[in-house]
Enzyme design. Structure first.
Site, short mmCIF file in Angstrom:
data_model
loop_
_atom_site.label_atom_id
_atom_site.label_comp_id
_atom_site.label_asym_id
_atom_site.label_seq_id
_atom_site.Cartn_x
_atom_site.Cartn_y
_atom_site.Cartn_z
N ARG A 1 0.80 -1.23 0.00
CA ARG A 1 0.00 0.00 0.00
C ARG A 1 0.83 1.28 0.00
O ARG A 1 1.91 1.32 0.58
CB ARG A 1 -0.92 0.00 1.23
CG ARG A 1 -1.99 -1.06 1.15
CD ARG A 1 -2.82 -1.16 2.42
NE ARG A 1 -3.89 -2.15 2.24
CZ ARG A 1 -3.71 -3.46 2.30
NH1 ARG A 1 -2.52 -3.98 2.54
NH2 ARG A 1 -4.72 -4.29 2.11
N HIS B 1 -1.04 -2.42 -4.45
CA HIS B 1 -0.49 -3.27 -5.49
C HIS B 1 -0.52 -2.64 -6.89
O HIS B 1 -0.89 -3.28 -7.88
CB HIS B 1 -1.22 -4.62 -5.52
CG HIS B 1 -1.00 -5.47 -4.29
ND1 HIS B 1 0.13 -5.38 -3.53
CD2 HIS B 1 -1.76 -6.44 -3.71
CE1 HIS B 1 0.06 -6.26 -2.53
NE2 HIS B 1 -1.07 -6.90 -2.60
N HIS C 1 2.71 -12.48 -5.83
CA HIS C 1 1.59 -12.69 -4.91
C HIS C 1 1.03 -14.11 -5.00
O HIS C 1 -0.18 -14.30 -5.10
CB HIS C 1 0.50 -11.65 -5.18
CG HIS C 1 -0.33 -11.32 -3.98
ND1 HIS C 1 -1.01 -12.27 -3.25
CD2 HIS C 1 -0.59 -10.13 -3.37
CE1 HIS C 1 -1.66 -11.68 -2.27
NE2 HIS C 1 -1.42 -10.39 -2.32
N GLU D 1 4.79 -12.34 0.70
CA GLU D 1 5.24 -11.41 -0.34
C GLU D 1 6.53 -10.74 0.11
O GLU D 1 6.52 -9.90 1.00
CB GLU D 1 4.14 -10.36 -0.57
CG GLU D 1 2.80 -10.96 -0.93
CD GLU D 1 1.63 -10.11 -0.46
OE1 GLU D 1 1.52 -8.95 -0.88
OE2 GLU D 1 0.81 -10.60 0.34
#
Ligand code: GLA
Length: 392
Positions: A124, A149, A220, A356
């Site tokens: 973010r 993202h 991801h 991630e």
């Protein structure tokens, strides 16, 4: 061989209907489609659902193989890792990647980013804004008040140019244009997927820009080490070599603090199951609706794992190596049972997790976090490997 009707009704038939002719076409893989009792023999998806032309570019499913019989399927639609078949403790091949069976099905679950390469900025950016070299940039806010993202059209939807250079290596390239999604600079990106002979998926990221910009690339993938579609991940054990993490506000933007994990449900120094503390009345777990937090890795080098996760049923262990300083552990809290995945299963709550590897969230607005700025002339270069093994 016994094939139960119950299994066919629950799994195979919906899969046939939902994965576009999955049952009418020959398999792209040589793996057999046999079943024992209620457990499917995992196989690579049919490639038909990945053959499309989008914005004038062809999409495909690329198959990588290594010397041990491990296989990976990757599509250039979003550079997604679709499947990965590795052996469990009995030698049976298990697909440890949760994902969809076709591009159309991936589009239906777009907001989950299944298997995709994420950019230009993974995670973010607070209020969809940042200032770079005195200039303010405004991004599309696709996650409440924030950008997540990469914004509206992230790299998870880009059609990457693909070149399979040998049986185990796929090179993906993408030119992210100046001001695409509001980010400055033409960014030339190269991502190399390699299926190594020690059952690892190695992902090397490289990028260069012609204007100062911010970059944070990641993958991801959603893992279930008991096998895709096999149910909860709450009994997986997790170890993360991080003494600290970055706590977040209720919109999942870091507060700016780097806090110790000791004495909190975020302490994974010793292996703990995902479920052991996930329902604790801890404000951070409440903010994340479970684990959805960035861990500050103690070491990040390709010689020591930064995290070790184990499936309780298959004995499959995943060791993660990365050059990145952080890892976002996401426990599948937003999985909502609304979509059908590869094996006919639904995307049920917490039936897969993501790890991630990344720079920290909102770094462009957080002066005390490692910088994500990339300048012309510099080369962005990071590497992550997910290695799979079993205790013999
Ligand atoms: C990331 C975010 C999560 C969630 C998932 C996708 O991991 O941190 O909050 O948005 O992506 O569902």
């Amino acid at each position: 061989m016994k094939v139960q009707l119950k299994y066919l009704m629950a799994t195979v038939l919906p899969a046939c209907i939902l994965t576009l002719n999955a049952c009418n076409h020959p398999q792209s893989s040589t793996t057999q489609t046999t079943m024992t009792d209620s457990v499917p023999t995992y196989k690579l998806p049919d490639s038909t659902g990945f053959e499309q032309t989008i914005d004038g570019k062809k999409t495909h499913l690329y198959i990588l193989k290594n010397k041990n019989g491990a296989e990976a399927a990757i599509t250039n639609f979003g550079g997604r890792l679709v499947s990965l078949l590795v052996p469990d403790k009995t030698g049976k091949m298990v697909d440890v990647i949760e994902g969809a069976g076709s591009i159309d099905d991936y589009k239906k679950v777009a907001s989950a980013y299944f298997g995709a390469i994420i950019g230009r900025y993974g995670n973010r950016i607070g209020k969809g804004q940042f200032t770079l070299e005195g200039k303010e940039y405004n991004l599309f806010k696709n996650n409440g008040p924030n950008t997540l993202h990469g914004g509206k059209f992230g790299y998870d939807h880009a059609i990457w140019d693909a070149k399979q250079v040998d049986s185990s290596t796929l090179i993906l390239t993408y030119l992210s244009k100046d001001m695409e999604e509001g980010f400055p600079g033409n960014l030339d990106i190269k991502v190399t997927y390699q299926l190594t002979d020690d059952n690892g998926v190695k992902i090397d990221y490289e990028a260069a820009t012609d204007k100062p910009t911010v970059v944070n690339l990641t993958n991801h993938s959603y893992f279930n080490l008991n096998g895709a579609g096999s149910g909860t991940i709450l009994n997986h054990s997790v170890q993360i070599f991080a003494d600290n993490y970055t706590p977040v506000d209720s919109t999942l933007i870091p507060t700016g603090k780097i806090d110790p994990v000791k004495g909190t449900p975020f302490d994974f120094a010793k292996p703990e199951t995902i479920g052991a503390r996930i329902e604790d009345k801890d404000q951070q777990l409440i903010n994340g609706k479970g684990y959805d937090h960035n861990f500050v890795l103690n070491q990040h080098a390709d010689t020591v794992p930064v995290a070790i996760i184990k499936g309780d049923k298959t004995g499959i262990e995943m060791d993660i190596y990365t050059s990145e300083p952080g890892i976002q552990f996401y426990s599948g809290n937003f999985m909502d049972s609304k979509n059908t995945m590869k094996y006919g299963n639904k995307n049920d709550h917490r039936t897969a997790f993501a790890m991630e590897t990344q720079h920290f969230p909102d770094s462009p607005n957080q002066p005390n976090f490692p910088s994500t700025e990339l300048k012309p002339g510099q080369v962005y270069k990071t590497s992550t490997e997910y290695k799979f093994k079993v205790d013999k």
